[in-house]
Scaffold this active site. Sequence first.
Site, PDB file in Angstrom:
ATOM      1  N   ASN A 210      16.475  16.548  29.311  1.00 50.03           N
ATOM      2  CA  ASN A 210      17.346  17.740  29.138  1.00 50.03           C
ATOM      3  C   ASN A 210      18.046  17.728  27.884  1.00 50.03           C
ATOM      4  O   ASN A 210      18.159  16.407  27.380  1.00 50.03           O
ATOM      5  CB  ASN A 210      18.017  18.161  30.635  1.00 50.03           C
ATOM      6  CG  ASN A 210      18.908  17.083  30.723  1.00 50.03           C
ATOM      7  OD1 ASN A 210      20.015  16.696  30.212  1.00 50.03           O
ATOM      8  ND2 ASN A 210      18.661  16.480  32.117  1.00 50.03           N
ATOM      9  N   ASP A 278      16.612  17.597  37.936  1.00 52.41           N
ATOM     10  CA  ASP A 278      16.458  18.241  39.267  1.00 52.41           C
ATOM     11  C   ASP A 278      14.902  17.588  39.741  1.00 52.41           C
ATOM     12  O   ASP A 278      14.773  17.103  41.307  1.00 52.41           O
ATOM     13  CB  ASP A 278      16.343  19.365  39.652  1.00 52.41           C
ATOM     14  CG  ASP A 278      17.770  20.169  39.234  1.00 52.41           C
ATOM     15  OD1 ASP A 278      18.699  19.370  39.954  1.00 52.41           O
ATOM     16  OD2 ASP A 278      17.979  20.834  38.430  1.00 52.41           O
ATOM     17  N   LYS A 288      -1.328   6.700  29.341  1.00 54.69           N
ATOM     18  CA  LYS A 288      -1.322   7.713  28.629  1.00 54.69           C
ATOM     19  C   LYS A 288      -2.370   8.556  29.092  1.00 54.69           C
ATOM     20  O   LYS A 288      -3.667   8.391  28.830  1.00 54.69           O
ATOM     21  CB  LYS A 288      -1.346   7.203  27.139  1.00 54.69           C
ATOM     22  CG  LYS A 288      -1.066   8.533  26.248  1.00 54.69           C
ATOM     23  CD  LYS A 288      -0.941   8.194  24.733  1.00 54.69           C
ATOM     24  CE  LYS A 288      -0.900   9.424  23.771  1.00 54.69           C
ATOM     25  NZ  LYS A 288      -1.431   9.480  22.581  1.00 54.69           N
ATOM     26  N   PRO A 306      16.680  12.690  44.013  1.00 51.03           N
ATOM     27  CA  PRO A 306      17.695  12.337  44.982  1.00 51.03           C
ATOM     28  C   PRO A 306      18.877  13.094  44.325  1.00 51.03           C
ATOM     29  O   PRO A 306      19.098  13.102  43.131  1.00 51.03           O
ATOM     30  CB  PRO A 306      17.816  10.953  45.001  1.00 51.03           C
ATOM     31  CG  PRO A 306      17.394  10.552  44.051  1.00 51.03           C
ATOM     32  CD  PRO A 306      16.117  11.502  43.694  1.00 51.03           C
ATOM     33  N   ASP A 307      19.761  13.744  45.105  1.00 47.29           N
ATOM     34  CA  ASP A 307      20.992  14.350  44.652  1.00 47.29           C
ATOM     35  C   ASP A 307      22.117  13.428  44.734  1.00 47.29           C
ATOM     36  O   ASP A 307      22.635  13.054  45.782  1.00 47.29           O
ATOM     37  CB  ASP A 307      21.513  15.522  45.474  1.00 47.29           C
ATOM     38  CG  ASP A 307      22.354  16.440  44.626  1.00 47.29           C
ATOM     39  OD1 ASP A 307      23.599  15.550  44.384  1.00 47.29           O
ATOM     40  OD2 ASP A 307      22.382  17.688  44.449  1.00 47.29           O
ATOM     41  N   ILE A 308      22.522  12.816  43.473  1.00 48.53           N
ATOM     42  CA  ILE A 308      23.485  11.596  43.600  1.00 48.53           C
ATOM     43  C   ILE A 308      24.835  11.993  43.888  1.00 48.53           C
ATOM     44  O   ILE A 308      25.574  11.552  44.823  1.00 48.53           O
ATOM     45  CB  ILE A 308      23.373  10.964  42.141  1.00 48.53           C
ATOM     46  CG1 ILE A 308      21.981  10.538  41.952  1.00 48.53           C
ATOM     47  CG2 ILE A 308      24.557  10.055  41.939  1.00 48.53           C
ATOM     48  CD1 ILE A 308      21.652  10.308  40.503  1.00 48.53           C
ATOM     49  N   PHE A 326      29.997  18.555  38.739  1.00 42.20           N
ATOM     50  CA  PHE A 326      29.769  19.433  37.424  1.00 42.20           C
ATOM     51  C   PHE A 326      29.169  20.522  37.885  1.00 42.20           C
ATOM     52  O   PHE A 326      27.950  20.228  38.616  1.00 42.20           O
ATOM     53  CB  PHE A 326      29.492  18.896  36.191  1.00 42.20           C
ATOM     54  CG  PHE A 326      30.787  18.208  35.217  1.00 42.20           C
ATOM     55  CD1 PHE A 326      31.324  17.058  35.808  1.00 42.20           C
ATOM     56  CD2 PHE A 326      31.154  18.803  34.290  1.00 42.20           C
ATOM     57  CE1 PHE A 326      32.444  16.623  35.224  1.00 42.20           C
ATOM     58  CE2 PHE A 326      32.150  18.228  33.702  1.00 42.20           C
ATOM     59  CZ  PHE A 326      32.844  17.139  33.844  1.00 42.20           C
ATOM     60  N   LYS A 340      28.760  25.572  45.013  1.00 43.89           N
ATOM     61  CA  LYS A 340      27.895  24.381  44.954  1.00 43.89           C
ATOM     62  C   LYS A 340      28.955  23.114  45.419  1.00 43.89           C
ATOM     63  O   LYS A 340      28.346  22.397  46.159  1.00 43.89           O
ATOM     64  CB  LYS A 340      27.742  24.116  43.375  1.00 43.89           C
ATOM     65  CG  LYS A 340      27.077  22.779  43.080  1.00 43.89           C
ATOM     66  CD  LYS A 340      26.716  22.734  41.626  1.00 43.89           C
ATOM     67  CE  LYS A 340      25.450  23.980  41.226  1.00 43.89           C
ATOM     68  NZ  LYS A 340      24.942  23.939  40.174  1.00 43.89           N
ATOM     69  N   LYS A 344      27.367  20.513  48.141  1.00 43.52           N
ATOM     70  CA  LYS A 344      27.222  19.373  47.920  1.00 43.52           C
ATOM     71  C   LYS A 344      28.446  18.290  48.500  1.00 43.52           C
ATOM     72  O   LYS A 344      28.511  16.964  48.529  1.00 43.52           O
ATOM     73  CB  LYS A 344      27.750  18.941  46.204  1.00 43.52           C
ATOM     74  CG  LYS A 344      26.583  19.710  45.512  1.00 43.52           C
ATOM     75  CD  LYS A 344      25.663  18.843  44.578  1.00 43.52           C
ATOM     76  CE  LYS A 344      24.791  19.768  43.639  1.00 43.52           C
ATOM     77  NZ  LYS A 344      23.848  18.751  42.853  1.00 43.52           N
TER      78      LYS A 344
END
Length: 401
Positions: A210, A278, A288, A306-308, A326, A340, A344
């Site tokens: 990203n 995500d 390749k 995983p959501d850290i 954030f 959020k 979280k």
Amino acid sequence: MGALAGRRILLIVSGGIAAYKSLELVRLLRFEKAAVSAVLTSGGEKFLSALSLQALTENNVATDLFSLDAESRMGHIELSRAADLLVVAPASADLLAKMAAGLADDLASTVLLATDKPVLVAPAMNVRMWVHPATAANIATLAGRGVHIVGPDEGPMACNEYGPGRLAEPPAILAAITALLSAGPLAGRHALVTSGPTHESIDPVRYIANRSSGRQGHAIAAALAALGARVTLVSGPVALADPPGLSVRRVETAAEMLTACEAALPADIAVCAAAVADWRVAEASGRKLKKEQGRAPPALTLVPNPDILAALAAPGPLRPRLVIGFAAETDDLRDNAEAKRRRKGCDWIIANDVAPGSGIMGGEDNAVLLISEAGVEEWPRLPKAEVARRLASRIASALAP
Ligand code: C5P
């Protein structure tokens, strides 16, 4: 001038062509009014004269572990006892290996083993020595023990090669020393900061990523360190230099980021500024993927990462006291960010609008909301470094006794 007045630094100079730069470091330290004493290893002595060091430090320079004279006057224990901080600059691959192994066969390594004071190392060596797995393992061991590391820098080297391994510039080493010795409001606190994007492999040459530059996360890490915190910065792939004086763990994937974060605990503060992917490709190809005439492009199956932030914020004995996430949103900023925060389990959310045209993602400025249990605060559009300073000072107030 005078930022280090009353502070005592024991500078250990080991072998390497960069040893001459330690003279400049001494000059900067003396300008800041630090008291500097020095130990020169036998390797260091080949590149630098004890006399030069002595003249600039205005102190005796110790070179030999078994010098009866030196032992009766100071002794290796006394040398470290009489310092607030030990600085190894340059730190050779050999001395780092001795430190990691706990060897004590000369004055420098003995002082480093005998000390209970904070230690900052500024590695300098040929690029292949720096990237060798043995050195990487030694650095990881030392960082895990709380040794602070500054540099090395990347660039042309005295051996006509190019790469990481150059001694950090003396002003950067000075900044790391100043941060470590600052009696700031976060002194004694450990802050964990994630920053940058993650890269999720598709095959050995392709990945999903990203647009995060890591600027905001890196600035927060530096701002927390400037207030005296010991900072572990876990960074995805970014084009930024490591901020001086921090323990930086570079990772690629979300899974690696989670492992590095968990390894860095316990921490008093966690700031998750990384733009973690995500999803990752369910089964990244080991080879390749080939583009073949007439064949349909490959379909990528994605699975969640995983959501850290959620993992760090989950209740448990190692949960940092203050966990901050954030929220980059393009619509309904406030509502989505508050939802959020609850989902979280974190204490604060820094929410920013990343709608196209805002110039925030990858840009120099940021306009944020700070959302906590107490409500919503709107901050004006500010440079990312200033957002970082404000956030660090809010964190310091929140943790003040
Ligand atoms: O869910 P979303 O990605 O919008 O949440 C953003 C926040 O969660 C950021 O603080 C980000 O660092 C963190 N996060 C994380 N691990 C993930 C996804 C997001 O730590 N896998």
